[in-house]
Design a protein around this motif. Sequence first.
Motif, PDB file in Angstrom:
ATOM      1  N   TRP A   1      -3.361   1.235  -9.273  1.00 56.80           N
ATOM      2  CA  TRP A   1      -2.485   2.126  -8.521  1.00 56.80           C
ATOM      3  C   TRP A   1      -1.340   1.358  -7.862  1.00 56.80           C
ATOM      4  O   TRP A   1      -0.198   1.806  -7.851  1.00 56.80           O
ATOM      5  CB  TRP A   1      -3.319   2.879  -7.474  1.00 56.80           C
ATOM      6  CG  TRP A   1      -2.527   3.810  -6.628  1.00 56.80           C
ATOM      7  CD1 TRP A   1      -2.232   3.679  -5.313  1.00 56.80           C
ATOM      8  CD2 TRP A   1      -1.915   5.026  -7.052  1.00 56.80           C
ATOM      9  NE1 TRP A   1      -1.479   4.738  -4.865  1.00 56.80           N
ATOM     10  CE2 TRP A   1      -1.273   5.586  -5.926  1.00 56.80           C
ATOM     11  CE3 TRP A   1      -1.863   5.704  -8.278  1.00 56.80           C
ATOM     12  CZ2 TRP A   1      -0.573   6.785  -5.992  1.00 56.80           C
ATOM     13  CZ3 TRP A   1      -1.164   6.891  -8.332  1.00 56.80           C
ATOM     14  CH2 TRP A   1      -0.530   7.420  -7.216  1.00 56.80           C
ATOM     15  N   GLN A   2      -1.652   0.179  -7.352  1.00 58.62           N
ATOM     16  CA  GLN A   2      -0.638  -0.669  -6.718  1.00 58.62           C
ATOM     17  C   GLN A   2       0.423  -1.104  -7.741  1.00 58.62           C
ATOM     18  O   GLN A   2       1.626  -1.085  -7.459  1.00 58.62           O
ATOM     19  CB  GLN A   2      -1.313  -1.909  -6.095  1.00 58.62           C
ATOM     20  CG  GLN A   2      -0.382  -2.751  -5.235  1.00 58.62           C
ATOM     21  CD  GLN A   2       0.041  -2.025  -3.974  1.00 58.62           C
ATOM     22  OE1 GLN A   2      -0.675  -1.166  -3.464  1.00 58.62           O
ATOM     23  NE2 GLN A   2       1.231  -2.345  -3.496  1.00 58.62           N
ATOM     24  N   GLU A   3      -0.035  -1.498  -8.915  1.00 57.47           N
ATOM     25  CA  GLU A   3       0.897  -1.905  -9.988  1.00 57.47           C
ATOM     26  C   GLU A   3       1.796  -0.753 -10.395  1.00 57.47           C
ATOM     27  O   GLU A   3       2.997  -0.926 -10.654  1.00 57.47           O
ATOM     28  CB  GLU A   3       0.103  -2.414 -11.197  1.00 57.47           C
ATOM     29  CG  GLU A   3      -0.523  -3.779 -10.981  1.00 57.47           C
ATOM     30  CD  GLU A   3      -1.395  -4.216 -12.150  1.00 57.47           C
ATOM     31  OE1 GLU A   3      -1.538  -3.414 -13.114  1.00 57.47           O
ATOM     32  OE2 GLU A   3      -1.943  -5.326 -12.104  1.00 57.47           O
ATOM     33  N   LYS A   4       1.181   0.449 -10.454  1.00 57.31           N
ATOM     34  CA  LYS A   4       1.942   1.639 -10.824  1.00 57.31           C
ATOM     35  C   LYS A   4       3.028   1.933  -9.795  1.00 57.31           C
ATOM     36  O   LYS A   4       4.180   2.251 -10.142  1.00 57.31           O
ATOM     37  CB  LYS A   4       0.985   2.828 -10.941  1.00 57.31           C
ATOM     38  CG  LYS A   4       1.603   4.042 -11.602  1.00 57.31           C
ATOM     39  CD  LYS A   4       0.566   5.142 -11.760  1.00 57.31           C
ATOM     40  CE  LYS A   4       1.171   6.374 -12.433  1.00 57.31           C
ATOM     41  NZ  LYS A   4       0.195   7.468 -12.579  1.00 57.31           N
ATOM     42  N   LEU A   5       2.673   1.807  -8.491  1.00 52.42           N
ATOM     43  CA  LEU A   5       3.647   2.039  -7.430  1.00 52.42           C
ATOM     44  C   LEU A   5       4.793   1.027  -7.480  1.00 52.42           C
ATOM     45  O   LEU A   5       5.966   1.364  -7.264  1.00 52.42           O
ATOM     46  CB  LEU A   5       2.955   1.982  -6.062  1.00 52.42           C
ATOM     47  CG  LEU A   5       2.049   3.165  -5.692  1.00 52.42           C
ATOM     48  CD1 LEU A   5       1.300   2.856  -4.409  1.00 52.42           C
ATOM     49  CD2 LEU A   5       2.853   4.456  -5.550  1.00 52.42           C
ATOM     50  N   GLU A   6       4.451  -0.225  -7.768  1.00 52.16           N
ATOM     51  CA  GLU A   6       5.478  -1.276  -7.870  1.00 52.16           C
ATOM     52  C   GLU A   6       6.458  -0.982  -9.007  1.00 52.16           C
ATOM     53  O   GLU A   6       7.670  -1.140  -8.860  1.00 52.16           O
ATOM     54  CB  GLU A   6       4.811  -2.636  -8.085  1.00 52.16           C
ATOM     55  CG  GLU A   6       4.170  -3.210  -6.822  1.00 52.16           C
ATOM     56  CD  GLU A   6       3.424  -4.510  -7.092  1.00 52.16           C
ATOM     57  OE1 GLU A   6       3.464  -4.970  -8.251  1.00 52.16           O
ATOM     58  OE2 GLU A   6       2.802  -5.032  -6.162  1.00 52.16           O
ATOM     59  N   LYS A   7       5.900  -0.547 -10.129  1.00 48.75           N
ATOM     60  CA  LYS A   7       6.760  -0.213 -11.277  1.00 48.75           C
ATOM     61  C   LYS A   7       7.669   0.959 -10.938  1.00 48.75           C
ATOM     62  O   LYS A   7       8.858   0.972 -11.287  1.00 48.75           O
ATOM     63  CB  LYS A   7       5.899   0.148 -12.495  1.00 48.75           C
ATOM     64  CG  LYS A   7       5.323  -1.060 -13.208  1.00 48.75           C
ATOM     65  CD  LYS A   7       4.528  -0.635 -14.429  1.00 48.75           C
ATOM     66  CE  LYS A   7       3.907  -1.850 -15.127  1.00 48.75           C
ATOM     67  NZ  LYS A   7       3.101  -1.430 -16.304  1.00 48.75           N
ATOM     68  N   GLN A   8       7.105   1.962 -10.239  1.00 50.12           N
ATOM     69  CA  GLN A   8       7.910   3.124  -9.861  1.00 50.12           C
ATOM     70  C   GLN A   8       9.044   2.740  -8.921  1.00 50.12           C
ATOM     71  O   GLN A   8      10.177   3.217  -9.054  1.00 50.12           O
ATOM     72  CB  GLN A   8       7.017   4.174  -9.185  1.00 50.12           C
ATOM     73  CG  GLN A   8       6.167   4.979 -10.155  1.00 50.12           C
ATOM     74  CD  GLN A   8       5.279   5.979  -9.447  1.00 50.12           C
ATOM     75  OE1 GLN A   8       5.218   6.021  -8.213  1.00 50.12           O
ATOM     76  NE2 GLN A   8       4.552   6.769 -10.233  1.00 50.12           N
ATOM     77  N   SER A   9       8.734   1.886  -7.945  1.00 50.28           N
ATOM     78  CA  SER A   9       9.767   1.449  -6.990  1.00 50.28           C
ATOM     79  C   SER A   9      10.873   0.652  -7.702  1.00 50.28           C
ATOM     80  O   SER A   9      12.068   0.831  -7.408  1.00 50.28           O
ATOM     81  CB  SER A   9       9.131   0.600  -5.881  1.00 50.28           C
ATOM     82  OG  SER A   9       8.559  -0.574  -6.430  1.00 50.28           O
TER      83      SER A   9
END
Length: 371
Positions: free
Chosen positions: A279-287
């Motif tokens: 989930w953290q990786e996904k948020l980083e990619k989105q940002s």
Amino acid sequence: MASEEGEEANAASSAEEVGRKKPPRHKGKHDKPKPWDDDPNIDHWKIEKFDPSWNEGGMLEEAWPIVKGALKEFGVACELNLVEGSMTVSTTRKTRDPYIIVKAKELIKLLSRSVPAPQAIKILNDEMSCDIIKIGSIIRNKERFVKRRERLLGPNLSTLKAIEILTGCYILVQGNTVAAMGSWKGLKQVRRVVEDCIKNIKHPVYHIKELLIKRELAKNPALANESWDRKNVKQKKPITKEKKPYTPFPPPQQPSKIDLELESGEYFMSDKKKSAKKWQEKLEKQSEKAEENKRKREAAFVPPKEDTATPYESAKSTSNNDEIADMAKSLKKKAKEFRKSEAQENVRLESYVASNEGSRPKKKHKSSKSK
């Protein structure tokens, strides 16, 4: 009787089966049955009579006296053995030139390559050289070899004649060899054209164009010391993928998913931690993606930069500024002079008026007396 009839029927059926069997299949590439093998109109045992038109240069036996007479002038003896099928040259006591035996050997080579005797005799001159180019071993495929050899000849031998004119050499394509006669420079050009054509590196037409351009450039003495590379016609090469160097060892085995997890330490993590990390990786990619989109949107509102003036334009602008400053100075100077001249004129007018008033006589006013 019945048994005999049964035996006859079995024999007939076996004969039919043999007749119906397919012909044996040939494994070899060139052992396939040809369409003319079973043609009844072709006589495979007929031997056609030799036609003299097949050999334009004439039979070697007929042309041998010409060769013998030409070699006799240089003191070289020659012998033609039709039984063994050999030609021999040897020096005599009358031989004076030691290199003539090498020339005689080249003459035999040319005659064996079906070069006409009157043309082959020219090799005995000191200025003339010969080159035998072997083209049979360059390419293995017979069909490709024949096509490329025809490409070298051209329609109605037009390409070959053009190469002969431009190089100044005599060229004869015979079987698996190309015989050429001429100067060393011309022979070098002929070998390059022939090898490039058979190897499919460059078409002979491009070589002809290049030779024509060089011929025209050679006439101009001003271009004698310049490089002609930019003038040459270059053929577009097809884009080919680079072959990787061959290695007998197989490529290294790629690590599996479990191996990668063991390296990073994810293998020993709990499911909650794994999902949290994903989930953290996904948020980083989105940002990151959001920032990139924002940057693209803002780029549309950035004003374009003014074009910087070139050195010529800057020099021009400085010269224009200087001219304007000079003009301003001159105008100021003229204005100053004009003011001075105006002041002088005013002074003159005042002095003139004052002088006129002083010189004018005073009128006596008669006073009217009252009676």
